[in-house]
Design a protein around this motif. Structure first.
Motif, PDB file in Angstrom:
ATOM      1  N   LEU A  69       0.789  -1.232   0.000  1.00 50.79           N
ATOM      2  CA  LEU A  69       0.000   0.000   0.000  1.00 50.79           C
ATOM      3  C   LEU A  69       0.822   1.283   0.000  1.00 50.79           C
ATOM      4  CD1 LEU A  69      -2.942  -0.882   2.434  1.00 50.79           C
ATOM      5  CD2 LEU A  69      -2.804  -1.123  -0.050  1.00 50.79           C
ATOM      6  N   VAL A  70       2.023   1.250   0.565  1.00 49.34           N
ATOM      7  CA  VAL A  70       2.816   2.485   0.641  1.00 49.34           C
ATOM      8  C   VAL A  70       3.205   3.020  -0.738  1.00 49.34           C
ATOM      9  CG1 VAL A  70       5.052   3.425   1.374  1.00 49.34           C
ATOM     10  CG2 VAL A  70       3.633   2.173   3.000  1.00 49.34           C
ATOM     11  N   GLY A  73       0.309   4.652  -2.409  1.00 49.84           N
ATOM     12  CA  GLY A  73      -0.001   5.876  -1.673  1.00 49.84           C
ATOM     13  C   GLY A  73       0.936   7.002  -2.050  1.00 49.84           C
ATOM     14  N   CYS A  74       2.205   6.676  -2.233  1.00 50.76           N
ATOM     15  CA  CYS A  74       3.176   7.677  -2.657  1.00 50.76           C
ATOM     16  C   CYS A  74       2.881   8.147  -4.077  1.00 50.76           C
ATOM     17  CB  CYS A  74       4.588   7.105  -2.559  1.00 50.76           C
ATOM     18  SG  CYS A  74       5.887   8.267  -3.013  1.00 50.76           S
ATOM     19  N   ALA A  93       7.146   7.029  -8.059  1.00 50.27           N
ATOM     20  CA  ALA A  93       7.019   6.141  -6.907  1.00 50.27           C
ATOM     21  C   ALA A  93       7.620   4.777  -7.212  1.00 50.27           C
ATOM     22  CB  ALA A  93       5.554   6.000  -6.496  1.00 50.27           C
ATOM     23  N   LEU A 116       8.960   7.363   0.133  1.00 44.18           N
ATOM     24  CA  LEU A 116       7.767   6.548  -0.097  1.00 44.18           C
ATOM     25  C   LEU A 116       6.787   6.672   1.064  1.00 44.18           C
ATOM     26  CD1 LEU A 116       9.422   3.327  -1.546  1.00 44.18           C
ATOM     27  CD2 LEU A 116       7.748   4.748  -2.748  1.00 44.18           C
ATOM     28  N   ILE A 117       7.305   6.573   2.282  1.00 40.40           N
ATOM     29  CA  ILE A 117       6.453   6.679   3.467  1.00 40.40           C
ATOM     30  C   ILE A 117       5.856   8.076   3.572  1.00 40.40           C
ATOM     31  CG2 ILE A 117       6.476   6.693   5.994  1.00 40.40           C
ATOM     32  CD1 ILE A 117       8.478   4.370   5.849  1.00 40.40           C
ATOM     33  N   SER A 120       2.971   8.428   1.056  1.00 39.98           N
ATOM     34  CA  SER A 120       1.752   7.710   1.443  1.00 39.98           C
ATOM     35  C   SER A 120       1.036   8.412   2.583  1.00 39.98           C
ATOM     36  CB  SER A 120       2.087   6.268   1.831  1.00 39.98           C
ATOM     37  OG  SER A 120       2.866   6.214   3.005  1.00 39.98           O
ATOM     38  N   CYS A 121       1.800   9.006   3.509  1.00 37.87           N
ATOM     39  CA  CYS A 121       1.175   9.710   4.635  1.00 37.87           C
ATOM     40  C   CYS A 121       0.578  11.046   4.216  1.00 37.87           C
ATOM     41  CB  CYS A 121       2.206   9.905   5.750  1.00 37.87           C
ATOM     42  SG  CYS A 121       2.623   8.369   6.610  1.00 37.87           S
ATOM     43  N   THR A 123      -0.864  11.436   1.321  1.00 42.26           N
ATOM     44  CA  THR A 123      -2.133  11.000   0.733  1.00 42.26           C
ATOM     45  C   THR A 123      -3.164  10.702   1.816  1.00 42.26           C
ATOM     46  OG1 THR A 123      -1.067  10.092  -1.236  1.00 42.26           O
ATOM     47  CG2 THR A 123      -3.242   9.237  -0.690  1.00 42.26           C
ATOM     48  N   LEU A 124      -2.746   9.974   2.850  1.00 46.21           N
ATOM     49  CA  LEU A 124      -3.666   9.666   3.939  1.00 46.21           C
ATOM     50  C   LEU A 124      -4.127  10.933   4.646  1.00 46.21           C
ATOM     51  CD1 LEU A 124      -1.990   6.502   5.532  1.00 46.21           C
ATOM     52  CD2 LEU A 124      -4.139   6.603   4.254  1.00 46.21           C
ATOM     53  N   TYR A 188       6.031   4.569  11.160  1.00 47.80           N
ATOM     54  CA  TYR A 188       5.070   5.033  10.162  1.00 47.80           C
ATOM     55  C   TYR A 188       4.025   5.944  10.796  1.00 47.80           C
ATOM     56  CZ  TYR A 188       1.956   4.965   6.152  1.00 47.80           C
ATOM     57  OH  TYR A 188       1.174   5.342   5.083  1.00 47.80           O
TER      58      TYR A 188
END
Length: 262
Positions: A69-70, A73-74, A93, A116-117, A120-121, A123-124, A188
């Protein structure tokens, strides 16, 4: 004074998660707006720790969840969720994933994992900022920091967290459930908290750069506790800055009312 350059890299990356999220969600997702989404914040720490404490297999599952998923998300962050996003940036990504995979033990691979992390964060943060009422999301962020602090200072989080960090998806695949830079590491959830703060500021059309700098400065001050303890909850600085932003907003509102009355 406590200071580590390796830790500073991760702290700057966490603070950047506050500055980067843009605002709004696709119209198709607007119907899923619900206050229950705010529970994701405190539960994401508690549930993970309890699950790993019950069975270490949970850590193996989570490392696969992160791997799957990461990167998408990135890609969403590069193509849509962050400020300055462009659809043609999304494939970067895949490049970051390739670097994180091929160069896992070197600085290049570690930086790729961090990015990458972060993506994704971001996006969240944007999605949650548009999916839950802001008041409930703010309370959720503070609750997340409080639960994190209770677990850390109660020595409950350290062992399950070590299991999670050590978990590997196998076949030489990269670990994307936490970020590391040389001797420093950041979970994370710590990036997640910063991304949600950024998403909240974006959805309320508030400045994000100054709070991002504030997260960096508060983190540097908070890190001075490393002089007396070995582990600190890094979700605390975003929560402190959120509270500071809310207090400052109230002060400014009262000043405006006072000016109008005068």
């Amino acid at each position: 004074m406590w200071f580590e350059a390796d830790n500073l890299v991760l702290t700057v990356a966490q603070a950047a998660c506050v500055a980067l999220p843009a605002a709004g969600v696709p119209r198709a997702l607007a119907r899923f707006r619900n206050g229950w989404w705010a529970l994701v914040l405190p539960l994401c720490i508690v549930v993970v720790i309890v699950a790993i404490d019950v069975t270490s297999v949970s850590a193996d599952v989570l490392t696969w969840v992160a791997l799957l998923l990461v990167p998408p998300g990135c890609a969403l962050a590069l193509g849509w969720a962050m400020r300055g996003a462009r659809w043609w940036l999304a494939p970067l990504a895949a490049v970051l994933l390739a670097v994180a995979w091929a160069d896992q033990d070197a600085r290049g691979g570690q930086v790729a994992t961090i990015l990458l992390i972060m993506g994704s964060c971001v996006t969240l943060g944007r999605l949650l900022g548009g999916a839950a009422p802001t008041l409930l999301l703010k309370l959720g962020l503070v609750a997340m920091a409080i639960s994190d602090a209770i677990l850390v200072f109660g020595n409950t989080l350290q062992e399950p967290n070590a299991v999670l960090i050590a978990a590997q998806p196998g076949a030489g695949l990269p670990q994307l459930q936490s970020a590391a830079f040389h001797y420093a590491s950041l979970g994370y959830g710590d990036f997640f908290a910063a991304g949600v703060l950024g998403g909240l500021l974006a959805i309320e059309r508030r400045p994000q750069l100054i709070p991002a700098i504030a997260v960096l400065l508060v983190s540097l001050a908070w890190d001075q506790l490393f002089l007396v303890v070995d582990v600190l909850p890094a979700t605390i600085p975003p929560a402190i800055v959120l509270i500071g932003v809310e207090i400052w907003a109230q002060v400014r509102a009262r000043q405006r009312v006072g000016t109008l009355d005068a």
